[in-house]
Design an enzyme around this catalytic site. Structure first.
Site, PDB file in Angstrom:
ATOM      1  N   THR A   9       0.840  -1.201   0.000  1.00  0.00           N
ATOM      2  CA  THR A   9       0.000   0.000   0.000  1.00  0.00           C
ATOM      3  C   THR A   9       0.874   1.249   0.000  1.00  0.00           C
ATOM      4  OG1 THR A   9      -0.183   0.132   2.429  1.00  0.00           O
ATOM      5  CG2 THR A   9      -1.788  -1.257   1.270  1.00  0.00           C
ATOM      6  N   SER A  12       3.055   4.616  -4.757  1.00  0.00           N
ATOM      7  CA  SER A  12       3.237   5.440  -5.952  1.00  0.00           C
ATOM      8  C   SER A  12       4.638   6.034  -6.028  1.00  0.00           C
ATOM      9  CB  SER A  12       2.189   6.555  -5.995  1.00  0.00           C
ATOM     10  OG  SER A  12       2.309   7.408  -4.876  1.00  0.00           O
ATOM     11  N   GLY A  14       8.525   6.897  -3.363  1.00  0.00           N
ATOM     12  CA  GLY A  14       9.243   6.754  -2.099  1.00  0.00           C
ATOM     13  C   GLY A  14       9.462   5.322  -1.664  1.00  0.00           C
ATOM     14  N   SER A 140       7.669   3.871  12.245  1.00  0.00           N
ATOM     15  CA  SER A 140       8.591   4.989  12.454  1.00  0.00           C
ATOM     16  C   SER A 140       9.179   4.927  13.851  1.00  0.00           C
ATOM     17  CB  SER A 140       7.834   6.311  12.283  1.00  0.00           C
ATOM     18  OG  SER A 140       8.595   7.414  12.750  1.00  0.00           O
ATOM     19  N   TYR A 153       0.861  11.718  14.567  1.00  0.00           N
ATOM     20  CA  TYR A 153       1.684  10.785  13.782  1.00  0.00           C
ATOM     21  C   TYR A 153       2.345   9.758  14.703  1.00  0.00           C
ATOM     22  CZ  TYR A 153       5.318   9.090  10.606  1.00  0.00           C
ATOM     23  OH  TYR A 153       6.137   8.290   9.840  1.00  0.00           O
TER      24      TYR A 153
END
Length: 243
Positions: A9, A12, A14, A140, A153
């Protein structure tokens, strides 16, 4: 040609794109998604197909359960079951907590955490029946230690890390491995808002003296997908010894 299917997922550009290309190198059947960047996703699809791997590209919000159901229906018709799931879709947000309104909060949680639930909920039953599968969550370091001005985040990635550990314990008896990669500062468009001076200052904080590369995340993702079945329920930091 590999007979297995991988879903990545947020692919597109990176990290997601780098992961998709790494699996294409191994001849996997590949499904990729993005929420908005259709033209970039189609360019990634073309690049994957030029390497000899069949590719299904889907534009939709992985934070929406109906969209994810539609995606999995298409994957089933095209390739069959998903053997490896890479949950990479996500967005970042920097701002004071007091200025983080409910809309921003819900958008980040849906994009970064609910998307993981949605995709896992669709793919886990097939993996359990097959007694085989790999789920890799791209997380992360802020999900481990938190970051000032990135509360939403950090919370979403912390939730992802706990989700990883809990689901791994539940699925291990079915020979399914669930791991996460806690990325540090990776040189992608997500960090494009940083000025040259900001990047230099950030680099000075990292013992490896550089930002990570998307291809390095992709290589570790591949190693987790192809490697040791006893490695399970781990949140692996890839941060150049930063945190």
């Amino acid at each position: 040609m590999n007979s297995k299917t991988v879903l990545i997922t947020g692919a597109s550009r990176g990290i997601g794109k780098a992961i998709a290309l790494r699996f294409a190198k191994e001849g996997f059947r590949i499904a990729i998604t993005c929420k908005n960047s259709k033209s970039e996703l189609l360019r990634t699809k073309a690049e994957i197909e030029s390497m000899g791997s069949p590719c299904l590209a889907y534009v939709g919000d992985m934070g929406s359960y109906p969209a994810v159901k539609e995606l999995f229906s298409l994957i089933t018709k095209t390739f069959g079951s998903v053997h490896i799931l890479v949950n990479n879709a996500g967005i970042s947000h920097i701002g004071l907590f007091t200025e983080t309104d409910p809309t921003v909060w819900n958008t980040i949680i849906n994009s970064n955490l609910t998307s993981v639930y949605n995709c896992c909920h669709q793919t886990v039953p097939d993996m359990v029946r097959a007694k085989s599968g790999k789920i890799i969550n791209i997380s992360s370091v802020w999900g481990v230690c938190g970051a000032s001005c990135e509360v939403a985040y950090s919370a979403s990635k912390g939730g992802m890390n706990a989700f990883t550990k809990a689901l791994a314990k539940e699925l291990a008896p079915s020979n399914i491995q669930v791991n996460a990669i806690a990325c540090g500062a990776i040189d992608t468009s997500m960090n494009s808002f940083l000025s040259k001076a900001d990047k230099e200052s950030l680099t000075e904080e990292i013992p490896a003296n550089r930002l990570g590369k998307a291809e390095e995340v992709a290589e570790l993702t591949w190693q987790l997908a192809a490697g040791n079945d006893y490695l399970n329920g781990q949140v692996i930091a890839l941060d150049g010894a930063w945190i």
